[in-house]
Structure formats: structure tokens, C-alpha cells
Design an enzyme around this catalytic site. Structure first.
Site, PDB file in Angstrom:
ATOM      1  N   TYR A 116      39.583  50.207  41.968  1.00  0.00           N
ATOM      2  CA  TYR A 116      38.832  50.498  40.740  1.00  0.00           C
ATOM      3  C   TYR A 116      37.437  51.033  41.082  1.00  0.00           C
ATOM      4  O   TYR A 116      36.971  52.018  40.519  1.00  0.00           O
ATOM      5  CB  TYR A 116      38.730  49.228  39.883  1.00  0.00           C
ATOM      6  CG  TYR A 116      37.886  49.411  38.631  1.00  0.00           C
ATOM      7  CD1 TYR A 116      38.448  49.918  37.467  1.00  0.00           C
ATOM      8  CD2 TYR A 116      36.526  49.101  38.630  1.00  0.00           C
ATOM      9  CE1 TYR A 116      37.677  50.106  36.329  1.00  0.00           C
ATOM     10  CE2 TYR A 116      35.744  49.288  37.506  1.00  0.00           C
ATOM     11  CZ  TYR A 116      36.329  49.789  36.349  1.00  0.00           C
ATOM     12  OH  TYR A 116      35.557  49.977  35.228  1.00  0.00           O
ATOM     13  N   GLY A 151      46.889  51.503  43.355  1.00  0.00           N
ATOM     14  CA  GLY A 151      46.276  50.170  43.235  1.00  0.00           C
ATOM     15  C   GLY A 151      44.819  50.270  42.811  1.00  0.00           C
ATOM     16  O   GLY A 151      43.967  50.635  43.614  1.00  0.00           O
ATOM     17  N   VAL A 152      44.553  49.980  41.528  1.00  0.00           N
ATOM     18  CA  VAL A 152      43.159  50.042  41.056  1.00  0.00           C
ATOM     19  C   VAL A 152      42.650  48.634  40.753  1.00  0.00           C
ATOM     20  O   VAL A 152      42.159  48.337  39.677  1.00  0.00           O
ATOM     21  CB  VAL A 152      42.970  51.008  39.863  1.00  0.00           C
ATOM     22  CG1 VAL A 152      42.598  52.384  40.353  1.00  0.00           C
ATOM     23  CG2 VAL A 152      44.189  51.078  38.954  1.00  0.00           C
ATOM     24  N   GLY A 153      42.807  47.758  41.763  1.00  0.00           N
ATOM     25  CA  GLY A 153      42.287  46.396  41.678  1.00  0.00           C
ATOM     26  C   GLY A 153      40.825  46.396  42.107  1.00  0.00           C
ATOM     27  O   GLY A 153      40.067  47.336  41.807  1.00  0.00           O
ATOM     28  N   LYS A 197      42.127  36.355  61.129  1.00  0.00           N
ATOM     29  CA  LYS A 197      42.585  36.373  59.741  1.00  0.00           C
ATOM     30  C   LYS A 197      43.343  35.084  59.502  1.00  0.00           C
ATOM     31  O   LYS A 197      43.859  34.475  60.447  1.00  0.00           O
ATOM     32  CB  LYS A 197      43.527  37.570  59.554  1.00  0.00           C
ATOM     33  CG  LYS A 197      43.677  38.043  58.142  1.00  0.00           C
ATOM     34  CD  LYS A 197      42.702  39.142  57.802  1.00  0.00           C
ATOM     35  CE  LYS A 197      42.879  39.595  56.373  1.00  0.00           C
ATOM     36  NZ  LYS A 197      41.923  40.608  55.982  1.00  0.00           N
TER      37      LYS A 197
HETATM   38  P1  NAD Z   1      43.406  43.599  44.650  1.00  0.00           P
HETATM   39  O1  NAD Z   1      44.480  42.590  44.634  1.00  0.00           O
HETATM   40  O2  NAD Z   1      42.187  43.363  43.836  1.00  0.00           O
HETATM   41  O3  NAD Z   1      43.990  45.024  44.194  1.00  0.00           O
HETATM   42  C1  NAD Z   1      45.213  45.508  44.616  1.00  0.00           C
HETATM   43  C2  NAD Z   1      45.874  46.179  43.413  1.00  0.00           C
HETATM   44  O4  NAD Z   1      47.083  46.792  43.848  1.00  0.00           O
HETATM   45  C3  NAD Z   1      46.247  45.194  42.306  1.00  0.00           C
HETATM   46  O5  NAD Z   1      45.719  45.650  41.074  1.00  0.00           O
HETATM   47  C4  NAD Z   1      47.776  45.210  42.320  1.00  0.00           C
HETATM   48  O6  NAD Z   1      48.334  45.029  41.031  1.00  0.00           O
HETATM   49  C5  NAD Z   1      48.064  46.595  42.857  1.00  0.00           C
HETATM   50  N1  NAD Z   1      49.377  46.764  43.483  1.00  0.00           N
HETATM   51  C6  NAD Z   1      50.087  45.898  44.245  1.00  0.00           C
HETATM   52  N2  NAD Z   1      51.233  46.462  44.654  1.00  0.00           N
HETATM   53  C7  NAD Z   1      51.231  47.722  44.141  1.00  0.00           C
HETATM   54  C8  NAD Z   1      52.141  48.811  44.200  1.00  0.00           C
HETATM   55  N3  NAD Z   1      53.292  48.717  44.878  1.00  0.00           N
HETATM   56  N4  NAD Z   1      51.814  49.959  43.551  1.00  0.00           N
HETATM   57  C9  NAD Z   1      50.659  50.069  42.862  1.00  0.00           C
HETATM   58  N5  NAD Z   1      49.765  49.068  42.768  1.00  0.00           N
HETATM   59  C10 NAD Z   1      50.056  47.916  43.393  1.00  0.00           C
HETATM   60  O7  NAD Z   1      43.055  43.820  46.179  1.00  0.00           O
HETATM   61  P2  NAD Z   1      41.835  44.595  46.847  1.00  0.00           P
HETATM   62  O8  NAD Z   1      40.776  43.623  47.183  1.00  0.00           O
HETATM   63  O9  NAD Z   1      41.495  45.818  46.060  1.00  0.00           O
HETATM   64  O10 NAD Z   1      42.514  45.006  48.225  1.00  0.00           O
HETATM   65  C11 NAD Z   1      43.422  46.091  48.288  1.00  0.00           C
HETATM   66  C12 NAD Z   1      43.749  46.377  49.742  1.00  0.00           C
HETATM   67  O11 NAD Z   1      42.544  46.640  50.443  1.00  0.00           O
HETATM   68  C13 NAD Z   1      44.427  45.214  50.489  1.00  0.00           C
HETATM   69  O12 NAD Z   1      45.309  45.765  51.446  1.00  0.00           O
HETATM   70  C14 NAD Z   1      43.270  44.537  51.196  1.00  0.00           C
HETATM   71  O13 NAD Z   1      43.693  43.831  52.337  1.00  0.00           O
HETATM   72  C15 NAD Z   1      42.446  45.756  51.559  1.00  0.00           C
HETATM   73  N6  NAD Z   1      41.035  45.464  51.796  1.00  0.00           N
HETATM   74  C16 NAD Z   1      40.271  44.914  50.819  1.00  0.00           C
HETATM   75  C17 NAD Z   1      38.937  44.635  51.075  1.00  0.00           C
HETATM   76  C18 NAD Z   1      38.044  44.050  50.028  1.00  0.00           C
HETATM   77  O14 NAD Z   1      36.804  44.109  50.193  1.00  0.00           O
HETATM   78  N7  NAD Z   1      38.564  43.518  48.934  1.00  0.00           N
HETATM   79  C19 NAD Z   1      38.393  44.933  52.339  1.00  0.00           C
HETATM   80  C20 NAD Z   1      39.207  45.539  53.300  1.00  0.00           C
HETATM   81  C21 NAD Z   1      40.529  45.787  53.019  1.00  0.00           C
END
Ligand code: NAD
Length: 357
Positions: free
Chosen positions: A186, A180-182, A80
């Protein structure tokens, strides 16, 4: 923080630091293991309180990638990287990304960068202008956004959790809480809504909550309520890590925890055991969220679309296998690490694939 001491205790092969005076980039690449092959892992851009916190994050995340790749049966190691942002609203630029790309290139392919929090497909393409060891872009590198695959894998893992508890694999009578609905949250919400679940959501970013409510029919949790003490069937942490600790676990009112976030347990051994003690089924994060890695690593390793889809479906079977093994262990988290280490030990005995290492 004593870096070499930490490397020895986590078992890292290499940790490299870099600063680029022209752009101000400050970054760390941590390669935990290349026993099974070159190591693909996202680049996280984050504003850390201090260097110690940054190092802790990259060491833990990269160790998790080793287990994630091994548990998913990928000929991949674990690594990473992080970019230490000078302030939280520091905007990504092509110059910063290209400086990071040059740093990635110094690893000669042992490390392959991709998206993580704060890094978009565009950023990956900028990095790829300087090195061929990047996945996840749309133009210069390839693979695109892995989050739909991560969400699908997590949904598959939820099915295994329901079956493990002897419940019908039917979401229509279930309530799932998503923190977290990012990008991933989502898409997970969308899959759950399509399967008929009621979905309760929180996000610190108000427009993101609004989108999930308006587009998917999710229910926003009021500011006066706490998702971690809400009565839900499944809790899905999909924001940042460390959200499950002695205090939050004590208040949980869910039967299952299964989300996309990395490193959900603050202290894996004790928090994993506490979940077991409370009778809450925890789907180990690196098993549940492997879909995105499977997608990008699969493309990197030359797997076909059908092979990649099959591996993402297989997350359901892997979750079941790990949960079964956990019956004789202190926690499902410990069972998942044992499961992954067994795969690494078996893979280490095989001749390396062409291109690996
Ligand atoms: P992202 O940034 O798109 O979404 C994360 C969301 O969480 C954001 O909308 C943010 O505003 C919200 N957030 C942050 N702190 C918060 C809190 N305290 N309470 C509520 N909401 C909060 O990120 P993502 O790509 O969806 O990744 C989310 C997690 O999943 C991370 O830990 C990432 O390492 C892990 N992950 C992601 C992937 C991927 O394919 N994107 C793969 C494996 C793991």
C-alpha cells in the site's frame, strides 16, 4: 527433513525449537550468522502445511537476513523466527506473544525479534514484556511499524533499475503492477501514485484492494486477469515469497521486477538465471526491501535519524552497484549474494563493535 544436514548446507549457526504447553506455542528461531553482530529478524506467524515447510521457510528467511544486513552495511547478523499456527485463523494473544518473548530471551540478545507477516507492533510490545531483545513495538519496545521504510527503500531501488536500463527516472509514464497491497504494498503504491505512476493492484483480501483503489486511485485487476502476465513496466511482488518460478517467469511481460517480498525466487540460481535470459531486470529482494531492517537495526545500533534516512536513500546506490556487478554473473540475485558475502568477509576481519555478539 534432516535438521543438522540442512543447517550445514545453509550455513546456520544455531536453530532452536520451542513448545510451550500452557499456550500451545510452537516456534523456531534460526540464527544464520552473527559474524557481523547480533541478528535482528522478524517473527512470522503462519499456518504451515507441515514442519518441513516451516523449517524450510525459517532457514531461507534467516539466511536472507544475513545478506540483507550485510548488503546494507549494518553491523548485524541474520536471523528469523517463526510461530507455527495451529490453524490459519488462529488469533494472536498476549499469552502467546509473551511465551514467544521468553523463548527469544533464551538467546541472550544474539537474536532480536521484530515484526513479520502476522505480527503487529502490539505483538512486539507483548513479546517485549518478557525480553529486552525486541524491536518494532510502540510502547514497551520501540521502532514501530517498519513497513513505510521498506516501501521507501523499494521505491529507491526502482529508481536505480530505471537508471540502469538507461531510462529516465520519471514514473509519470510508467505502469507498475503490485501484488499485495498490505503494509508495504500500500505504501509503495502511495509513493508511486505521488510520483505519477499508474498502479495496477491485486490482493486476495478484497477490502485491501478497495482501499488502494479508493484512497490512492490504483486500478484493481479483474479476477479474470493475471498480474504476472500483464504488460507493465515494473512488477512489484509485495505479498509472499516463491512467486517467481520457471512457469511465472516464462509468462512475464514486464521490464523490471522490484518488490518488497522476501525470497521472491523459488529456486534462486535457476530462476535468477531465467530472468536474465528473458532480459528482465530483477532487483534482488534483500537489497530492495532492506528499508525496514535498516530502520529497526539502525535504532537498535544507536544510529541517528539522519544516518538511518541516509542508509535508506543508499538502497538506490547499492542496487546500482549490484546490478553493475551482475553483468559478469549468471544473475542479479547471484551478484547480490556475492556482494553481501564480500561485506561479511570484510566485516569478519574487523574487531566486533561493543554490544555485538
Ligand atoms: P502484509 O501482510 O501487510 O501484506 C501482504 C498482503 O499480500 C496482504 O494484504 C495479503 O492479503 C496479500 N496477499 C497474500 N497472498 C496474496 C496473493 N497470492 N496475491 C495477492 N495478494 C496476496 O505484509 P507486508 O508487511 O506488506 O509484507 C509483504 C512482504 O514483504 C512479505 O514477504 C514480507 O516478508 C516482506 N517484507 C516486509 C517488510 C516490512 O517492513 N513489513 C520488510 C521486508 C520484507
Amino acid at each position: 527433513m534432516n535438521v543438522l544436514h540442512e543447517m550445514v548446507s545453509y550455513g546456520h549457526e544455531r536453530v532452536a525449537f520451542h513448545q510451550d504447553p500452557a499456550t500451545g506455542l510452537r516456534a523456531i528461531i534460526a540464527i544464520h550468522s552473527t559474524v557481523l553482530g547480533n541478528a535482528l529478524g522478524g517473527t512470522r506467524r503462519w499456518c504451515y502445511a507441515n514442519e518441513g515447510e516451516a523449517l524450510f521457510d525459517v532457514l531461507r528467511l534467516s539466511e536472507g537476513m544475513t545478506y540483507k544486513a550485510a548488503a546494507a552495511d549494518l553491523a548485524m547478523g541474520g536471523a528469523k523466527s517463526i510461530i507455527l499456527m495451529p490453524k490459519s485463523d488462529h488469533q494472536p494473544t498476549e499469552a502467546e506473544a509473551r511465551a514467544m518473548g521468553r523463548f527469544v530471551d533464551t538467546m541472550n540478545g544474539a537474536y532480536i525479534a521484530a515484526e513479520d507477516v502476522g505480527v503487529s507492533p502490539q505483538f512486539c510490545d507483548w513479546m517485549a514484556m518478557e525480553t529486552k531483545h525486541v524491536m518494532g513495538g510502540n510502547t514497551v519496545s520501540h521502532g514501530g511499524d517498519p513497513s513505510p521504510y521498506t516501501a521507501l527503500g523499494c521505491f529507491n531501488s526502482m529508481k536505480a533499475c530505471l537508471a540502469h536500463l538507461g531510462k529516465k527516472v520519471d514514473f509519470s509514464n510508467l505502469t507498475v503492477g503490485i501484488q499485495g497491497v498490505g503494509a508495504t504494498g500500500y505504501r509503495l503504491a502511495k509513493l508511486l501514485r505521488q510520483a505519477g505512476a499508474a498502479v495496477l493492484v491485486t490482493d486476495v483480501h478484497v477490502p485491501t484492494v478497495k482501499r488502494a483503489v479508493e484512497e490512492l486511485g490504483c486500478v484493481a485487476l479483474g479476477n479474470d486477469r493475471n498480474l504476472f502476465t500483464e504488460k507493465v513496466d515494473i512488477l512489484a511482488p509485495c505479498a509472499l515469497g516463491g512467486v517467481l518460478d520457471a512457469k511465472t517467469i516464462e509468462g512475464l511481460k514486464c521490464g523490471i521486477v522490484c518488490g518488497t517480498a522476501n525470497n521472491q525466487l523459488r529456486v534462486p540460481d535457476s530462476d535468477g538465471a531465467l530472468l536474465t535470459k528473458r532480459g528482465i531486470l530483477y532487483s534482488p529482494d534483500f537489497v530492495a526491501n532492506a528499508g525496514g531492517l535498516i530502520r529497526l537495526a539502525g535504532l537498535y545500533l544507536g544510529l541517528t535519524e539522519a544516518q538511518i534516512d541516509k542508509k535508506i536513500d543508499q538502497i538506490e546506490g547499492t542496487t546500482s552497484a549490484v546490478l553493475k556487478e551482475a553483468a559478469s554473473m549468471p544473475s542479479t540475485a547471484a551478484a547480490a549474494v556475492t556482494y553481501a558475502k564480500r561485506k561479511i568477509a570484510a566485516g569478519a576481519k574487523k574487531p566486533q563493535l561493543a554490544g555485538a555478539r
